[in-house]
Design an enzyme around this catalytic site. Structure first.
Site, mmCIF file in Angstrom:
data_model
loop_
_atom_site.group_PDB
_atom_site.id
_atom_site.type_symbol
_atom_site.label_atom_id
_atom_site.label_comp_id
_atom_site.label_asym_id
_atom_site.label_seq_id
_atom_site.Cartn_x
_atom_site.Cartn_y
_atom_site.Cartn_z
ATOM 1 N N TYR A 1 43.881 39.727 47.054
ATOM 2 C CA TYR A 1 44.644 38.795 46.223
ATOM 3 C C TYR A 1 45.519 39.533 45.237
ATOM 4 O O TYR A 1 45.420 40.757 45.085
ATOM 5 C CB TYR A 1 43.700 37.823 45.501
ATOM 6 C CG TYR A 1 42.939 38.426 44.325
ATOM 7 C CD1 TYR A 1 41.924 39.355 44.529
ATOM 8 C CD2 TYR A 1 43.237 38.069 43.018
ATOM 9 C CE1 TYR A 1 41.227 39.900 43.447
ATOM 10 C CE2 TYR A 1 42.541 38.602 41.939
ATOM 11 C CZ TYR A 1 41.545 39.525 42.156
ATOM 12 O OH TYR A 1 40.861 40.061 41.094
ATOM 13 N N LYS B 1 42.291 45.371 45.786
ATOM 14 C CA LYS B 1 42.191 44.107 45.035
ATOM 15 C C LYS B 1 41.610 43.039 45.967
ATOM 16 O O LYS B 1 42.291 42.137 46.448
ATOM 17 C CB LYS B 1 43.555 43.686 44.457
ATOM 18 C CG LYS B 1 43.407 42.756 43.265
ATOM 19 C CD LYS B 1 44.649 42.686 42.435
ATOM 20 C CE LYS B 1 44.616 41.590 41.384
ATOM 21 N NZ LYS B 1 43.568 41.711 40.378
ATOM 22 N N GLU C 1 36.078 50.667 34.270
ATOM 23 C CA GLU C 1 37.028 49.638 33.836
ATOM 24 C C GLU C 1 36.273 48.405 33.378
ATOM 25 O O GLU C 1 35.039 48.391 33.358
ATOM 26 C CB GLU C 1 37.999 49.292 34.973
ATOM 27 C CG GLU C 1 37.293 48.737 36.203
ATOM 28 C CD GLU C 1 38.231 48.400 37.360
ATOM 29 O OE1 GLU C 1 39.439 48.255 37.161
ATOM 30 O OE2 GLU C 1 37.708 48.283 38.490
ATOM 31 N N LEU D 1 40.414 49.571 39.832
ATOM 32 C CA LEU D 1 41.634 48.954 40.337
ATOM 33 C C LEU D 1 42.788 49.479 39.491
ATOM 34 O O LEU D 1 42.735 49.402 38.260
ATOM 35 C CB LEU D 1 41.571 47.429 40.208
ATOM 36 C CG LEU D 1 42.856 46.772 40.717
ATOM 37 C CD1 LEU D 1 42.862 46.749 42.241
ATOM 38 C CD2 LEU D 1 43.026 45.381 40.161
HETATM 39 N N1 PDD Z 1 42.484 41.150 37.163
HETATM 40 N N2 PDD Z 1 40.726 45.912 37.027
HETATM 41 C C1 PDD Z 1 40.218 44.793 37.577
HETATM 42 C C2 PDD Z 1 38.864 44.852 38.189
HETATM 43 C C3 PDD Z 1 40.969 43.604 37.565
HETATM 44 O O1 PDD Z 1 40.465 42.497 38.141
HETATM 45 C C4 PDD Z 1 42.250 43.585 36.936
HETATM 46 C C5 PDD Z 1 43.104 42.357 36.895
HETATM 47 C C6 PDD Z 1 42.734 44.773 36.376
HETATM 48 C C7 PDD Z 1 44.082 44.849 35.721
HETATM 49 O O2 PDD Z 1 45.113 44.765 36.679
HETATM 50 P P1 PDD Z 1 46.539 44.176 36.292
HETATM 51 O O3 PDD Z 1 47.046 44.952 35.126
HETATM 52 O O4 PDD Z 1 47.357 44.396 37.509
HETATM 53 O O5 PDD Z 1 46.355 42.704 35.969
HETATM 54 C C8 PDD Z 1 41.949 45.914 36.451
HETATM 55 C C9 PDD Z 1 43.275 39.931 37.348
HETATM 56 C C10 PDD Z 1 44.079 39.555 36.171
HETATM 57 C C11 PDD Z 1 42.372 38.835 37.872
HETATM 58 O O6 PDD Z 1 41.549 39.146 38.723
HETATM 59 O O7 PDD Z 1 42.524 37.679 37.465
#
Ligand code: PDD
Length: 288
Positions: free
Chosen positions: A39, A154, A186, A210
């Protein structure tokens, strides 16, 4: 009726736009059965997509990693996002895209017959961080990282992240800081940054985290603000004694972490490096 999700909002499913409350998938969809899908979450401000190409690059990387042929080329994805934004109930929204391997007889291995990936898209209202969150920062707790070893994908297989975020909910804090073998990885749904002696530090980009779209962006904002930036393994002691801790994601943008495990981070207030990077982030949104 699902609170906050109006049934008449328009979502995309396998080629058509339809009402959310009428969108249906097969119970044999491999996303439902195995979590076999990926996703993206793309923030949109006032109708303008933030870091579109970077999000679509990561979507391609995730699809490749789990060996699903991309159902669209770049212009197809952009067209789909534009249509979701055009149909969104508010111009500031989050575009959610999910692609699964599709519908097949239940069998762990990939289907041997050709199968069409399931493509789902929706735009949901996006409430960026509140002025109070920006001014005060957020509280966190630390927990062991018990997820699998392909966190760089992701993937919709998010049980580890779900349980981690629930630990934060039950502790009454915003997010967790996960540690694997004594090193920072993270958050449950965000990346974590540490500031020591004026240098911005982040865990290396590898299979244990991620790579958030904000990873590249924070590097750019730090360079523009004259803040040295280094990616390296961060042992727990360096995180616990940090001057500042920051959190980034599509939804959190960039926020200060001002409490870890009930203790203040630094002086317990958002710090100067946060202020510089936050200003840079706001400027990027304003320039869209
Ligand atoms: N989540 N690490 C994880 C495990 C995440 O699920 C996310 C983002 C990030 C940050 O990634 P980004 O800067 O591209 O949003 C890091 C999204 C927002 C979600 O699952 O809703």
């Amino acid at each position: 009726m699902i609170p906050g999700m109006p049934g008449d909002s328009q979502v995309y499913l396998n080629g058509d736009f339809t009402r959310l409350d009428e969108a249906k998938i097969s119970v044999l969809d491999r996303g439902f059965i195995f979590g076999d899908g990926i996703y993206e979450v793309v923030p949109v401000y006032d109708g303008k997509v933030f870091r579109m190409n970077e999000h679509l690059d990561r979507l391609d990387r995730s699809l490749k990693a789990i060996r699903i042929a991309s159902p669209f080329d770049r212009s197809g994805w952009i067209g789909l996002i534009d249509q979701l934004v055009a149909r969104a109930s508010a111009p500031t929204c989050l575009v959610y895209l999910q692609i699964t391997r599709g519908v097949a007889r239940r069998d762990h291995g990939f289907p041997t017959e050709p199968v069409t990936p399931t493509v789902f898209g929706m735009a949901t209202p996006f409430a960026p961080p509140t002025p109070a969150q920006r001014a005060r920062g957020v509280a966190t707790i630390s927990i062991p990282d018990e997820r699998w070893l392909h966190c760089e994908i992701k993937s919709v297989s998010l049980l580890g992240n779900v349980l981690a975020k629930q630990a934060a909910v039950e502790a009454g804090v915003e997010e967790v800081l996960q540690f694997r073998d004594g090193f920072l990885s993270e958050g449950a749904s965000s990346n974590i940054w540490v500031v020591r002696d004026g240098t911005l530090l982040a865990p290396p980009k590898n299979n244990l985290i991620l790579e958030g779209i904000r990873y590249g962006l924070m590097g750019e904002l730090a360079a523009a603000a004259g803040v040295p930036f280094e990616m390296r393994p961060l042992p727990r002691a360096e995180v616990e004694s940090a001057d500042e801790i920051l959190i980034t994601s599509a939804t959190k943008e960039v926020l200060a972490v001002t409490e870890l495990d009930g203790r203040p981070v630094g002086d317990g207030k958002p710090g100067p490096v946060f202020a510089l990077l936050r200003a840079g982030y706001d400027a990027r949104i304003a320039a869209l």
